[in-house]
Design an enzyme around this catalytic site. Structure first.
Site, PDB file in Angstrom:
ATOM      1  N   LYS A 158       0.233  -0.709 -13.327  1.00  0.00           N
ATOM      2  CA  LYS A 158      -0.303  -2.070 -13.223  1.00  0.00           C
ATOM      3  C   LYS A 158      -1.819  -2.043 -13.138  1.00  0.00           C
ATOM      4  O   LYS A 158      -2.516  -2.731 -13.871  1.00  0.00           O
ATOM      5  CB  LYS A 158       0.232  -2.760 -11.949  1.00  0.00           C
ATOM      6  CG  LYS A 158       1.722  -2.971 -11.940  1.00  0.00           C
ATOM      7  CD  LYS A 158       2.154  -3.751 -10.715  1.00  0.00           C
ATOM      8  CE  LYS A 158       1.940  -3.020  -9.402  1.00  0.00           C
ATOM      9  NZ  LYS A 158       2.700  -1.784  -9.260  1.00  0.00           N
ATOM     10  N   THR A 159      -2.319  -1.232 -12.220  1.00  0.00           N
ATOM     11  CA  THR A 159      -3.760  -1.179 -12.030  1.00  0.00           C
ATOM     12  C   THR A 159      -4.423  -0.636 -13.292  1.00  0.00           C
ATOM     13  O   THR A 159      -5.497  -1.083 -13.690  1.00  0.00           O
ATOM     14  CB  THR A 159      -4.105  -0.321 -10.798  1.00  0.00           C
ATOM     15  OG1 THR A 159      -3.414  -0.872  -9.674  1.00  0.00           O
ATOM     16  CG2 THR A 159      -5.579  -0.317 -10.515  1.00  0.00           C
TER      17      THR A 159
ATOM     18  N   ASP B 279      -5.299  -7.818  -8.494  1.00  0.00           N
ATOM     19  CA  ASP B 279      -4.398  -6.681  -8.269  1.00  0.00           C
ATOM     20  C   ASP B 279      -3.732  -6.864  -6.898  1.00  0.00           C
ATOM     21  O   ASP B 279      -4.252  -7.575  -6.044  1.00  0.00           O
ATOM     22  CB  ASP B 279      -5.214  -5.375  -8.284  1.00  0.00           C
ATOM     23  CG  ASP B 279      -4.327  -4.155  -8.539  1.00  0.00           C
ATOM     24  OD1 ASP B 279      -3.103  -4.329  -8.722  1.00  0.00           O
ATOM     25  OD2 ASP B 279      -4.859  -3.025  -8.548  1.00  0.00           O
ATOM     26  N   GLU B 280      -2.603  -6.221  -6.694  1.00  0.00           N
ATOM     27  CA  GLU B 280      -1.900  -6.282  -5.395  1.00  0.00           C
ATOM     28  C   GLU B 280      -1.664  -7.725  -4.978  1.00  0.00           C
ATOM     29  O   GLU B 280      -1.836  -8.097  -3.810  1.00  0.00           O
ATOM     30  CB  GLU B 280      -2.720  -5.557  -4.308  1.00  0.00           C
ATOM     31  CG  GLU B 280      -3.144  -4.147  -4.673  1.00  0.00           C
ATOM     32  CD  GLU B 280      -2.124  -3.095  -4.253  1.00  0.00           C
ATOM     33  OE1 GLU B 280      -1.073  -3.453  -3.685  1.00  0.00           O
ATOM     34  OE2 GLU B 280      -2.364  -1.904  -4.544  1.00  0.00           O
TER      35      GLU B 280
ATOM     36  N   GLN C 130       6.125  -4.061  -2.276  1.00  0.00           N
ATOM     37  CA  GLN C 130       5.013  -3.473  -1.531  1.00  0.00           C
ATOM     38  C   GLN C 130       4.267  -4.507  -0.694  1.00  0.00           C
ATOM     39  O   GLN C 130       3.123  -4.294  -0.304  1.00  0.00           O
ATOM     40  CB  GLN C 130       4.044  -2.788  -2.494  1.00  0.00           C
ATOM     41  CG  GLN C 130       4.672  -1.591  -3.204  1.00  0.00           C
ATOM     42  CD  GLN C 130       3.666  -0.884  -4.101  1.00  0.00           C
ATOM     43  OE1 GLN C 130       2.694  -0.329  -3.641  1.00  0.00           O
ATOM     44  NE2 GLN C 130       3.910  -0.915  -5.404  1.00  0.00           N
TER      45      GLN C 130
ATOM     46  N   ARG D 257       3.292   6.878  -2.855  1.00  0.00           N
ATOM     47  CA  ARG D 257       1.928   7.380  -3.067  1.00  0.00           C
ATOM     48  C   ARG D 257       1.958   8.771  -3.651  1.00  0.00           C
ATOM     49  O   ARG D 257       0.971   9.264  -4.176  1.00  0.00           O
ATOM     50  CB  ARG D 257       1.142   7.448  -1.739  1.00  0.00           C
ATOM     51  CG  ARG D 257       0.825   6.135  -1.038  1.00  0.00           C
ATOM     52  CD  ARG D 257       0.264   5.097  -1.946  1.00  0.00           C
ATOM     53  NE  ARG D 257       1.319   4.226  -2.432  1.00  0.00           N
ATOM     54  CZ  ARG D 257       1.211   3.473  -3.517  1.00  0.00           C
ATOM     55  NH1 ARG D 257       0.123   3.470  -4.230  1.00  0.00           N
ATOM     56  NH2 ARG D 257       2.202   2.706  -3.928  1.00  0.00           N
TER      57      ARG D 257
HETATM   58  P1  ATP Z   1       0.797   0.789  -7.331  1.00  0.00           P
HETATM   59  O1  ATP Z   1       1.961  -0.161  -7.311  1.00  0.00           O
HETATM   60  O2  ATP Z   1       1.024   1.908  -6.398  1.00  0.00           O
HETATM   61  O3  ATP Z   1      -0.500   0.091  -7.175  1.00  0.00           O
HETATM   62  P2  ATP Z   1       0.304   0.885 -10.188  1.00  0.00           P
HETATM   63  O4  ATP Z   1       1.422   0.172 -10.840  1.00  0.00           O
HETATM   64  O5  ATP Z   1      -0.954   0.140 -10.032  1.00  0.00           O
HETATM   65  O6  ATP Z   1       0.811   1.469  -8.793  1.00  0.00           O
HETATM   66  P3  ATP Z   1      -1.328   2.851 -11.504  1.00  0.00           P
HETATM   67  O7  ATP Z   1      -2.077   3.322 -10.328  1.00  0.00           O
HETATM   68  O8  ATP Z   1      -1.986   1.964 -12.479  1.00  0.00           O
HETATM   69  O9  ATP Z   1       0.066   2.198 -11.011  1.00  0.00           O
HETATM   70  O10 ATP Z   1      -0.733   4.066 -12.323  1.00  0.00           O
HETATM   71  C1  ATP Z   1      -0.040   5.140 -11.689  1.00  0.00           C
HETATM   72  C2  ATP Z   1      -0.365   6.442 -12.398  1.00  0.00           C
HETATM   73  O11 ATP Z   1       0.232   6.463 -13.694  1.00  0.00           O
HETATM   74  C3  ATP Z   1      -1.846   6.645 -12.611  1.00  0.00           C
HETATM   75  O12 ATP Z   1      -2.145   7.990 -12.410  1.00  0.00           O
HETATM   76  C4  ATP Z   1      -2.047   6.248 -14.059  1.00  0.00           C
HETATM   77  O13 ATP Z   1      -3.154   6.883 -14.627  1.00  0.00           O
HETATM   78  C5  ATP Z   1      -0.745   6.689 -14.704  1.00  0.00           C
HETATM   79  N1  ATP Z   1      -0.379   5.889 -15.889  1.00  0.00           N
HETATM   80  C6  ATP Z   1      -0.293   4.562 -15.948  1.00  0.00           C
HETATM   81  N2  ATP Z   1       0.091   4.134 -17.162  1.00  0.00           N
HETATM   82  C7  ATP Z   1       0.236   5.246 -17.918  1.00  0.00           C
HETATM   83  C8  ATP Z   1       0.630   5.477 -19.285  1.00  0.00           C
HETATM   84  N3  ATP Z   1       0.936   4.489 -20.118  1.00  0.00           N
HETATM   85  N4  ATP Z   1       0.677   6.768 -19.700  1.00  0.00           N
HETATM   86  C9  ATP Z   1       0.388   7.767 -18.847  1.00  0.00           C
HETATM   87  N5  ATP Z   1       0.014   7.622 -17.572  1.00  0.00           N
HETATM   88  C10 ATP Z   1      -0.059   6.370 -17.083  1.00  0.00           C
HETATM   89 MG    MG Z   2      -2.058  -0.424  -8.323  1.00  0.00          MG
END
Ligand code: ATP
Ligand code: MG
Length: 728
Positions: free
Chosen positions: A34-35, A228-229, A259, A602
Site C-alpha cells: 500500500k505504502t 496512508d494508514e 491494523q 512487521r
Molecule cells: P503495512 O500495512 O504494514 O503498512 P504496506 O501495505 O504499506 O504494509 P509496503 O510497506 O508498501 O506495504 O510494502 C511491503 C514490502 O513489500 C516493501 O518492502 C515493499 O518494497 C515490497 N513490495 C511492495 N509491492 C511490491 C511489488 N509489487 N513487488 C515487489 N515488492 C513489493
Molecule cells: Mg504501509
C-alpha cells in the site's frame, strides 16, 4: 529520476497509481504494498502528469514514516521539493505558520511536547499549592486531551477570544483541581502562544470554519490528497481531511482495518469499510499479495487475527519463499527470557545477520528494563527507538531552550536555563520575576530586562545573560543554526559547566545534536533559519534519528507501525502485559489482538515469540498471553512445550480474566436517561453510566435513592423506553 514509476508494481498497484481523479480507497492487508503504491502514485503525478509537488498533500502517521516516505519519493522523482509529505500535525504547523495571523497568533508560535507541558504544570502546581497527590502530570495531560477533544471541544475560544486577563481570572477563580489545571494550562499557553498537538488540529479547523477564503486557498492548493494508514484517522483529522479535499475532490486513502490500533483516540475499524458511504463515487481497490513476510510468518498472522469476530475477512497470499517456522519460547522468568533472546540474537549474528536487522518489539516501555540490563551486561549494543528519548535528555532540552529563548523569549525556556549554568538567579529572584511578569503580563525575560539594574539583581550575571541572548536575537538569521548553537553553548558557559562536571556522555549528546542540525541544514534545502529549525525539531522524535547499523533496536509496537524489519522478536507475551491488564472489554481485546497482528506482520524473514513465568508484583502468577493460544499450534515451533498442566492453568486464567469483562459503551443497549427494567427492582431511569466505577447508577421508581448496578451485570437490564426529553 526513475524512468518508469510503474515498474515493479503489480496490477492492483498500477490501478491505484494511475487512477488519479476522484475518491479512491485501497483496502489491503499488511505488507501488500500500500505504502509503496502511495509513493509511486506521488511520483506518477509529478513525473508523468506534470503536477507540481507543492500541490500534493501526502499524510502518514508518524514522523518516522513521513521521513521514509519523503526519501522514497525523492528517489523516484529526483526532485528536492517533495511538497507536503508529513503527518497531520506537521501539516497543521504549515497551515498555522501561514495563516495564524487570522487568530492573532504570531508566525513563530511554540509547539509543546510532553515535557514542556509538564514544565507548565510545575508552575501551576506551585502557584496553586497542588501536589502530585492531587493529580499526576500524566493524568493532568490526559485530562487536557479529554477536555479538548471530547468534553470541551470549544475550548479554543478561550485561547482565541478571551483576553489574557480574562483567562487569568478564569484560572484564578477555578476551585476544582481539574478546572484549576485546565484553565491554568490554557493561560500558560496563551501567554507564550504555545500550542499542543490537539491545538494544531483544532486551531486549523477553527481557521477554516471562520475564514472561508483561507480554507478555499488551501483547498485550491491541494489538488491531490493521499492518506496512508487511514484506519487510524481520528474524528478531528477526518474533519480536516474532508475540508481539504472539498474543492478538487481528489482523495486517495489506503489502509488495513486489521491494523486499527488507535480506537482509544477515536479511530474506528469502520472508517475504511464505511468510506464509500461518506463520499460519492468511491472506487475500491483490494491488494491481496504480500511481499514482506515469509509464508510461515503470514500464516501465523492470519491465524491470529482470524480470532477477531468484528472484522472484514481477508487473507494474505505470500509472494516470498519459505523460511523457518515461527519460534515460541517459554522462559521460567523475565531474566531468563531476556537471556534467551540475547542468545538467539548471538546465533543470528553468527549466521551473518547484522544486529541492525534485528528488532525487539513489546507492548509497553516499562518492560524493557530487564532486557536492557542483560544487554548491557552482555555488552550487546542496542538502541531504544521510540518516544522522545534523545530529545528528552537534560542537556538536549537545555541546549534547545537556549535556541528557543533566542527566538521566542518564552517563559519555559527562560525558567529552564536562566540559571544554568549558575547566574545567581535562584528561587527568590525567580519568584520576584514571576510576580512582576504576572502583574504586567509580560514574559519573564522582559521582566528581568526591566529590572536588571535594580539592587536585587546587582549580585547576579543577569546583565551578561541578557546581552548574550539579545545579541543573538538581533542577528539570529545571519548564521547557520549549527553555528549559533555551538557559539551559545560556548559563550553561555554551558559546555564549560559540563566539562567541569566531567559529563562526557552529555557532551557527546550535544555533539550529536550539533551533528543532527548540520545534517538538517544540508538536506532541507530552503528555509534553514532558526525558527524553521525549532518548528522542525518540535515534531521530531528519536525515531527520526539516523539508524545505527550495528545496534539491535528496541521499540514499542505502536512505534513500529508501517515499518518492516528482517528479524523480529516479540517479548513478554504475558497475560496482563500483552494483552494489557487495562483491557476490560471484548472490543478492547480485539484492538489488542490487532496490535499483536501489527507486531507479527512487521517481520520479513524470522519471527521469535517469547513469554516468561514467575510472579507479578502483587504475587499473582504470570501466564502466557492468549495470543499464543490463538495461533494454530501446527504453525509454531516450540523450543520446549510447557506441560499440559501448565497450559491448562494458563487457559483457566484467561477464562478468569474474560469473566471480568464489562460491556463497552457502544454495546450497551441503553444510554443515560433511558428507562430500563430490572428483574427484581423493576422500572427505573439510568442516571449515569460510570466506567471508572464500572457501575450503572439507576434511580428505581420504587426507591428514594439510586442504586449502582455492576456494569458486568448489565445483561440483567432491559431497555423499555428511550430518554424522555423534557422541554421547558
Ligand atoms: P503495512 O500495512 O504494514 O503498512 P504496506 O501495505 O504499506 O504494509 P509496503 O510497506 O508498501 O506495504 O510494502 C511491503 C514490502 O513489500 C516493501 O518492502 C515493499 O518494497 C515490497 N513490495 C511492495 N509491492 C511490491 C511489488 N509489487 N513487488 C515487489 N515488492 C513489493
Ligand atoms: Mg504501509
Amino acid at each position: 529520476m526513475v524512468d518508469d514509476v510503474l515498474e515493479g508494481l503489480n496490477e492492483e498497484q498500477i490501478k491505484a497509481v494511475t487512477t488519479t481523479e476522484g475518491y479512491i480507497r485501497v483496502i489491503a492487508g499488511a505488507g501488500s504494498g500500500k505504502t509503496r503504491a502511495l509513493t509511486h502514485r506521488f511520483a506518477y503525478l509529478v513525473n508523468d502528469l506534470g503536477i507540481r509537488a507543492g500541490n500534493i498533500l501526502c499524510v502518514t502517521f508518524t514522523n518516522k514514516a513521513a521521513a521514509e516516505m519523503k526519501e522514497r519519493i525523492h528517489q523516484l522523482t529526483d526532485d528536492n521539493d517533495t511538497g507536503f509529505v508529513c503527518t497531520f500535525h506537521s501539516f497543521c504547523v504549515s497551515i498555522l505558520q501561514e495563516d495564524s495571523y487570522a487568530i492573532q497568533y504570531p508566525k513563530s508560535f511554540l509547539v509543546l511536547d510532553n515535557s514542556d507541558i509538564d514544565a507548565m504544570l510545575k508552575m501551576i502546581y506551585e502557584e496553586r499549592n497542588l501536589t502530585l497527590r492531587d493529580m499526576t502530570f500524566k493524568n493532568a495531560r490526559d485530562m487536557f486531551e479529554m477536555r479538548k477533544c471530547i468534553k470541551e471541544p470549544m475550548y479554543y475560544e478561550y485561547l482565541i477570544q478571551m483576553s489574557i486577563d480574562q483567562l487569568h481570572q478564569k484560572y484564578m477563580e477555578a476551585t476544582e483541581t481539574d478546572d484549576i489545571l485546565f484553565y491554568g494550562y490554557l493561560y500558560q499557553q496563551k501567554k507564550c502562544f504555545a500550542v499542543d498537538y490537539n491545538d494544531l488540529i483544532f486551531l486549523s479547523l477553527y481557521i477554516f470554519r471562520e475564514f472561508p477564503e483561507i480554507k478555499l486557498k488551501w483547498q485550491k492548493r491541494l489538488e491531490y490528497i493521499m492518506i496512508d494508514e487511514f484506519q487510524d484517522i481520528d474524528p478531528p483529522q477526518y474533519e480536516l481531511m474532508k475540508n481539504l479535499c472539498g474543492y478538487h475532490n481528489n482523495l486517495f486513502v489506503v489502509g488495513d482495518p486489521d491494523q486499527t490500533i488507535y480506537t482509544w483516540r477515536g479511530a474506528s475499524v469502520n472508517s475504511l469499510p464505511d468510506f464509500d458511504k461518506n463520499f460519492p463515487g468511491v472506487q475500491t481497490i483490494m491488494m491481496m499479495k504480500n511481499y514482506r513476510s515469509s509464508p510461515e510468518i503470514l500464516d501465523v498472522a492470519n491465524s491470529l487475527v482470524s480470532k477477531n469476530v468484528n472484522r472484514m475477512k481477508k487473507d494474505l497470499i505470500p509472494m516470498l519463499p519459505h523460511r523457518n517456522k515461527v519460534v515460541v519460547h517459554h522462559a521460567e522468568n523475565p531474566r531468563k527470557e531476556a537471556q534467551w533472546i540475547i542468545s538467539q540474537i548471538r546465533h543470528l549474528n553468527e549466521n551473518g545477520v547484522n544486529p541492525g536487522d534485528i528488532t525487539i518489539l513489546y507492548r509497553a516501555h516499562y518492560v524493557t528494563r530487564v532486557i536492557e540490563e542483560e544487554m548491557i551486561k552482555e555488552k550487546m549494543p542496542y538502541m531504544i527507538y521510540s518516544g522522545v528519548q534523545f530529545f528528552e535528555r537534560m542537556e538536549i532540552k537545555d541546549a534547545l531552550s537556549y535556541l528557543r529563548l533566542i527566538a521566542y523569549k518564552d517563559d519555559l525556556s527562560f525558567m529552564r536555563i536562566a540559571n544554568v549554568p549558575k547566574r545567581n538567579l535562584g528561587q527568590k529572584r525567580m519568584k520576584f520575576l514571576r510576580e512582576y511578569a504576572d502583574e504586567k503580563h509580560i514574559s519573564l525575560y522582559d521582566a528581568l530586562k526591566e529590572n536588571v539594574d535594580e539592587a536585587l539583581f546587582s549580585n547576579t550575571k543577569a546583565k551578561v545573560f541578557i546581552q548574550l541572548i539579545d545579541s543573538y536575537t538581533d542577528h539570529m538569521n545571519e548564521k547557520p543554526v549549527s553555528e549559533l548553537l555551538s557559539e551559545i553553548l560556548d559563550l553561555s558557559g554551558y559546555e564549560e559547566m559540563m566539562r567541569t562536571e566531567g559529563a562526557q556522555d552529555r557532551l557527546d549528546d550535544l555533539a550529536e545534536l550539533k551533528q543532527s542540525i548540520y545534517e538538517w541544514e544540508t538536506t532541507v534545502g530552503e528555509e534553514t533559519d532558526l525558527v524553521s529549525y525549532l518548528r522542525h525539531i518540535s515534531l521530531f522524535t528519536n525515531a527520526d534519528m539516523a539508524i545505527e547499523k550495528g545496534k539491535v533496536r528496541l521499540m514499542t509496537i505502536h512505534a513500529a507501525k508501517g515499518l518492516e524489519f528482517p528479524y523480529v522478536f516479540i517479548m513478554q507475551l504475558v497475560e496482563g502485559i500483552f494483552p494489557s491488564r487495562k483491557i476490560r472489554t471484548i472490543e478492547g481485546m480485539e484492538e489488542e489482538r490487532r496490535l499483536a497482528f501489527v507486531a507479527v506482520t512487521r517481520s520479513e524473514k524470522g519471527l521469535f515469540l517469547s513469554d516468561s513465568g514467575g510472579r507479578n508484583i502483587g504475587d499473582t502468577s504470570r501466564f502466557p498471553s492468549r495470543f499464543l493460544f490463538d495461533i494454530d499450534p501446527v504453525l509454531l515451533e516450540y523450543t520446549e512445550k510447557p506441560s499440559d498442566a501448565y497450559i491448562q492453568k494458563a487457559l483457566d486464567n484467561i477464562d478468569k480474566v474474560n469473566r471480568r469483562f464489562i460491556p463497552s459503551a457502544s454495546s450497551l443497549e441503553f444510554k443515560e436517561g433511558d428507562r430500563v427494567r430490572h428483574p427484581v427492582f423493576k422500572d427505573g431511569t439510568v442516571e449515569k453510566i460510570d466506567y471508572d466505577e464500572e457501575a450503572i447508577f439507576i434511580l428505581f421508581d420504587s426507591m428514594q435513592t439510586p442504586r449502582a448496578i455492576a456494569l458486568r451485570a448489565a445483561k440483567k437490564l432491559e431497555k423499555i423506553q428511550d430518554k424522555i426529553e423534557r422541554f421547558s
